[in-house]
Design an enzyme around this catalytic site. Sequence first.
Site, short mmCIF file in Angstrom:
data_model
loop_
_atom_site.label_atom_id
_atom_site.label_comp_id
_atom_site.label_asym_id
_atom_site.label_seq_id
_atom_site.Cartn_x
_atom_site.Cartn_y
_atom_site.Cartn_z
N GLU A 10 50.95 17.25 -39.06
CA GLU A 10 51.68 18.51 -38.88
C GLU A 10 52.01 19.17 -40.21
OE1 GLU A 10 55.74 19.79 -36.56
OE2 GLU A 10 54.34 18.45 -35.55
N ASP A 106 53.47 15.65 -34.98
CA ASP A 106 54.67 14.99 -34.46
C ASP A 106 54.48 14.61 -32.99
OD1 ASP A 106 56.00 15.07 -36.80
OD2 ASP A 106 57.60 16.41 -36.16
N TYR A 303 61.90 8.36 -35.64
CA TYR A 303 61.66 9.74 -35.19
C TYR A 303 62.95 10.37 -34.67
CZ TYR A 303 59.34 13.63 -32.83
OH TYR A 303 58.94 14.88 -32.44
#
Length: 686
Positions: A10, A106, A303
């Site tokens: 990303e 992601d 995350y």
Amino acid sequence: MTHHKLVIAEKPSVAQSIAAVLGATKRNDGYLSGGGYLVSWCFGHLAELASADVYDEKYAKWRYDDLPILPASWRFTLKADKSRQFELLRDLMRREDVTEVINACDAGREGELIFRTVYYMAGCTKTMKRLWISSMEDEAIRKGFADLRPGREYDGLHQSALCRARADWLVGINATRLFSVLYHRTLNVGRVMTPTLALIVQREAEIGAFRPEAFYTVNLRCGDFAAVSEKFKEKAEADALAAACTGQPVTVKAVQRTEKTEKAPQLYDLTALQRKANRSLGYTAQQTLDYLQALYEKKLCTYPRTDSRFLTDDLEASVPELVTVAAAICETDAPGRVNAGQVCDSKKVSDHHAILPTASAGKADTSVLPLGERELLRLVAGQLLRAVSDAHRYAETTVTLECGGTEFTAKGKTVLDTGWKQYLAQEKQDAALPELSEGQVLDCTEAAVKEGKTAPPKHYTEDTLLSAMETAGKDDTPEDAERKGLGTPATRAAIIEKLVATGFVERKRAKKAVSLVPAHTGVSLITVLPEQLQSPLLTAEWEYRLQQVERGELSPDEFMTGIADMLTELVKTYKVISGAEVLFPSGREIIGKCPRCGGEVTESKKGFFCEKNDCRFGLWRDNKFFAAKRTALTKKVAAALLAEGRVKLTGLYSEKTGGTYDATAVLEDTGESVRFRLEFDKGART
């Protein structure tokens, strides 16, 4: 020919971390290579849904008659500053030596959309694989590449992301244009932003309508503890009781001792952590997310965009090691017993587990981190210590006493096992009561009347607003149904920031807290909006349907049809609220009187328009009649047309001869539209 696998991350920093693990260490223009891999990146979204005028040039102008705008087929356009990176990715995908493309964006809805948009715009048909990881640690990356998933397993996630983007586009374009045109000022309306604003406006109305009521209690001092009566509405009643108790004996009627347990708290998901950081550190939701994202990319936490507060069962064995790391970060001792099982439950984990410090954080020098990141890491670590600790146990004693023919109550607390609360700052505790027994008689050393007032609802802070967004629609949902809410953990911070940026909400500091308060325009907007656009319950229902699309339980077409039908009905049935011009005073210069309704006509960027919301009279600067004559509809010209219905113009261009001429422009208003005609001195017309 050597075959390669193309990995697309990303952002560059993530790509570099992945490349280092894969052995792709050779730097090229826009990508890294080595070990059989090419590793490149997006810069977030490289493309976005096309603006309305891409579908039809007429949509460049905001007009009521063009609504609703419902594209039959959707288009994406590249962002101007990111086209070069897209071209590089497209060229890499088309290379003959590239056999498959790995989506390493992601692991969530937006990451899926970022990758798929580039993949499909490039016309790529090569095998697609998905890297799905919850940590940027080297070992997590290695495991993720050893367990790559087929891209098709995430088709539902992509369709959900597309539906969300398209629904936001449809509501944003159509509702914003509808209300902006009808109320003659830019009024941004959003699918999630507007019902969030409605929550804040409703709270403000509740505060405004609140009238405090006084109440009175009688407090008895019995040696080293106090007892309190019930509340009285009238001070005279309290005074009478205090007088009756002064100097009188106090009899113990009952003593009840109950042992209670407070379970250890759950680990943090993003929303819970944002709330805590706002409450204890004063950070906005966006600041917390930004700090967490930085920690994630530095491999110091897992995350961040998760809605789970548990770990998967397979992680149970690794919990003790992480607890040791957490204790080091917090500079404290680990709990004597680590209850790893109570933080693990695979059934309660969706895409990503709860937020944790990583093993790498235990080896890092956290003192060099920026303050915000360091404080967030300590919050995450501290919560892990609390979550695996024993329960907090205490004994609560409730004593009922009698004096002056009235019952009083005293409460005390004795801690039996501190448990998880050892990792909290010292909090105020109810003092322990002395040993008392039923029938015991005590002396009343003082009987005092205390006045209190009922408190109004509190202004929203980001902490309490996030909670309200998370639970919107919950009361109307069966207990076994999946949680609904406004937005997602990943989007709520941006929604709050947009409300502030658009001027609908203001941040106001009072003492230590920062409140979110609606501005005048925010209150006015909610006042004129219909229920379907401001209802938190309905919007939470849309969010739930997006989850159904992701799981394959609802077709994307069915979801989009529901949004389109709502907007079509809105445009068809919405009526301007009479007198609403007082809600949206323009503050613009008055040019003249409206020939259609007698209201005030003011100047704006695009022309001269009536201020009355139910009148659609306007003189557009971008006017074909004046443009053909190569003259401008100036403020002076508009004022003359409004005052006299006509204006003398000189130097008008003739399309027939190429020369110029003088004439009088005459305004003709049909009640539905505005027209112009020319009169010449001799009475001729054209």
